[in-house]
Design an enzyme around this catalytic site. Structure first.
Site, mmCIF file in Angstrom:
data_model
loop_
_atom_site.group_PDB
_atom_site.id
_atom_site.type_symbol
_atom_site.label_atom_id
_atom_site.label_comp_id
_atom_site.label_asym_id
_atom_site.label_seq_id
_atom_site.Cartn_x
_atom_site.Cartn_y
_atom_site.Cartn_z
ATOM 1 N N GLU A 254 0.827 -1.208 0.000
ATOM 2 C CA GLU A 254 0.000 0.000 0.000
ATOM 3 C C GLU A 254 0.860 1.257 0.000
ATOM 4 O O GLU A 254 0.529 2.258 -0.636
ATOM 5 C CB GLU A 254 -0.947 -0.008 1.202
ATOM 6 N N HIS B 109 2.092 2.360 -3.418
ATOM 7 C CA HIS B 109 1.214 3.222 -4.200
ATOM 8 C C HIS B 109 1.486 4.695 -3.899
ATOM 9 O O HIS B 109 1.473 5.541 -4.804
ATOM 10 C CB HIS B 109 -0.254 2.904 -3.890
ATOM 11 N N GLU C 233 -0.517 -2.014 -9.605
ATOM 12 C CA GLU C 233 -0.481 -3.034 -8.555
ATOM 13 C C GLU C 233 0.797 -3.873 -8.658
ATOM 14 O O GLU C 233 1.377 -4.258 -7.631
ATOM 15 C CB GLU C 233 -1.712 -3.938 -8.655
#
Length: 418
Positions: free
Chosen positions: A279, A282, A358
């Site tokens: 996460e 990102h 991703e």
């Protein structure tokens, strides 16, 4: 004429449904490549026989419901137009008040209520199957509560959007789409800002992470990645699902790192740290800003296309659609129909971009943790908890998968070298 068009539309829908049934249950291949059989990416190595069967069944059912419900929504809007229902709703709205805002609210209420009613069977079947396969743990009353909240949140959002767009149509028949796009920029940023603190808490309870030792580790990793955050939040999802998830949401001072409590219960600290590193990847790679830029480009193109197509269709098929003017509120189903079709048509492109991001986040997490074993275990547990397909058929991947297939993620993680 209207009956013939309605029959033709229903016929096309049934043909597409039959094709997707054949493709998902018989034609589309999700077999594991022979070179990967017996490896960590092969579900037969980490799922038992019953889990393999349930995964295959549930994935096919879930995908079939998606490919049935999406064109079903388009069919609904088309039939609302040619049946005259949209004109009836507009007449009720106009007779209810002289105020344009109230007229918009009345029209939207009836259209939204009918849409909710006709889509309810698909929603319920999806919920029932998720309960049967032990994905959902949510009671019917809790599920209905979420649906009612969805209805009013969607109604409020659509009231603002439709009110502004149709006001712009009245003011500028040629450039309304451009002004709508310009206004969508601050509106989208505002929604992203308020999502974590106003909208999300309507559905679930959010609170600081209870495991302070784990929170310290996560914040230390965030500091190493130069991510300005002081808290990690936990959300009570166990009463609704057995699936696992974690995410970063919001922008600016309202940005949050969120962990589902199901994730905390089923994964160990190392596996959770890998998810957190993903996460954070990102954030570090500025995916949110690339996402906003891509959204603005697609919205610009989409609104321009919708404006051109609405003008064309009203001019050529206005009698069939019972529309004489694009700026009439009863043309809203046509706007929503075209928007839905364009969103679906662009989803292979947007999903591809999302899968790329991703993949980059996975790579960042591997570099951050240097723990390929935890990465592989995490992906395997995500597959088990969600009964996901490791290698979905091509059309499913194109139109549904915003993340790489688990086959690819596990294989890449297994081959990682420092």
């Amino acid at each position: 004429m209207a009956r013939k068009w309605a029959a033709a539309a229903v016929g096309v829908y049934l043909i597409s449904a039959a094709f997707m049934y054949w493709y998902l249950f018989y034609g589309g291949s999700g077999a594991i490549p022979s070179g990967l059989k017996g490896t960590a990416a092969d579900p037969a190595t980490f799922l038992n026989g019953r889990e393999l069967l349930l995964s295959e069944q549930y994935s096919k059912i879930r995908n079939f419901i998606f490919f049935l419900s999406t064109p079903y929504e388009w069919l609904f809007y088309f039939l609302v137009l040619i049946s005259g229902l949209s004109r009836v709703f507009e007449r009720w709205a106009i007779s209810s008040s002289k105020w344009k805002a109230l007229q918009t609210a009345v029209y939207l209420f009836w259209l939204s209520l009918l849409s909710f009613a006709v889509s309810f069977p698909f929603d319920y079947v999806s919920y029932a199957y998720s309960k049967r396969y032990n994905i959902s743990t949510q009671s019917f009353s809790s599920w209905m509560k979420d649906n009612i909240i969805d209805f009013w949140v969607s109604f409020g959002t659509m009231f603002i959007l439709a009110g502004v767009i149709y006001w712009l149509m009245k003011k500028s028949a040629k450039k309304w789409w451009l002004y709508a796009w310009l206004l969508s920029i601050p509106f989208s940023l505002f929604m992203m800002f308020v999502q974590p603190v106003i909208i999300d808490p309507l559905y679930n309870d959010f609170y600081p992470l209870k495991d302070k030792n784990l929170e310290t580790k996560i914040l230390a990793m965030a500091q190493k990645a130069h991510i300005p955050t002081d808290h990690v939040y936990e959300v009570n999802m166990a009463k609704k699902t057995n699936s696992l998830n974690a995410y970063v949401t919001g922008i600016g001072s309202n940005s949050r790192i969120v962990l589902w409590d199901t994730t905390l219960k089923k994964l160990n600290d190392k596996e959770i740290m890998f998810i957190m590193a993903h996460e954070m990847g990102h954030y570090v790679e500025k995916h949110i800003y690339y996402g906003i830029a891509g959204y603005l480009v697609l919205t610009f193109a989409g609104l321009w296309l919708i404006a051109k197509l609405m003008d064309f269709m009203v001019r050529k098929r206005g009698k069939l659609l019972q529309l004489s003017d694009v700026s009439s509120l009863r043309s809203l189903p046509l706007f929503l129909l075209l928007a839905g079709v364009l969103l679906f048509a662009s989803s292979p492109l947007t999903n591809y971009a999302s899968r790329y991001q991703e993949t980059r986040a996975d790579q960042y997490a591997m570099k951050m943790t240097h723990d390929k074993n935890s990465a592989v275990k995490t992906f395997q547990e995500l597959t088990r908890a969600g009964l996901s397909e490791v290698n979905p058929p091509l059309l499913v991947k194109w139109f549904r998968y915003t993340h790489p297939a688990m086959l690819d993620r596990i294989t890449t993680a297994s081959q990682y070298k420092k």
